[in-house]
Design a protein around this motif. Sequence first.
Motif: not given
Length: 125
Positions: A38, A48, A62-63, A66-67, A82, A85-86, A88-89, A93
């Motif tokens: 990304r 990522v 950071s993922v 979550r991912f 994903m 999601l935040k 900052e994501d 991609y």
Amino acid sequence: EVQLQASGGGLVQAGGSLRLSCAASGFTRDDYAIGWFRQAPGKEREGVSCISRDESTYYLDSVKGRFTISSDNNKNTLSLQMSDLKPEDTAEYFCAADPRLILSMIRVPSAYDYWGQGTQVTVSS
């Protein structure tokens, strides 16, 4: 000819989910490392989540949790689920593939020869 086609991006609220897909052609999936990268405006492209030829996986810290990356070798597709999601994501991609990479290099964008077009993910707060 190696071709990669990413899809599935969109606008989602924080805490929501998206699933990205990458349709690959022109190569046998298990002969290549393949991954998701990304790039946010003004930032460098970053790895990522990636899968090596021997199916080892990498996740950006950071993922993690979550991912989830998955590969359907029969259909030659790569997916990235994903969740949570935040903002900052938010980024464009990309999926990428390369036949030569050793495990330690699969997270390095510049190591990949083949890239698909990007799909935009925007997470609103």
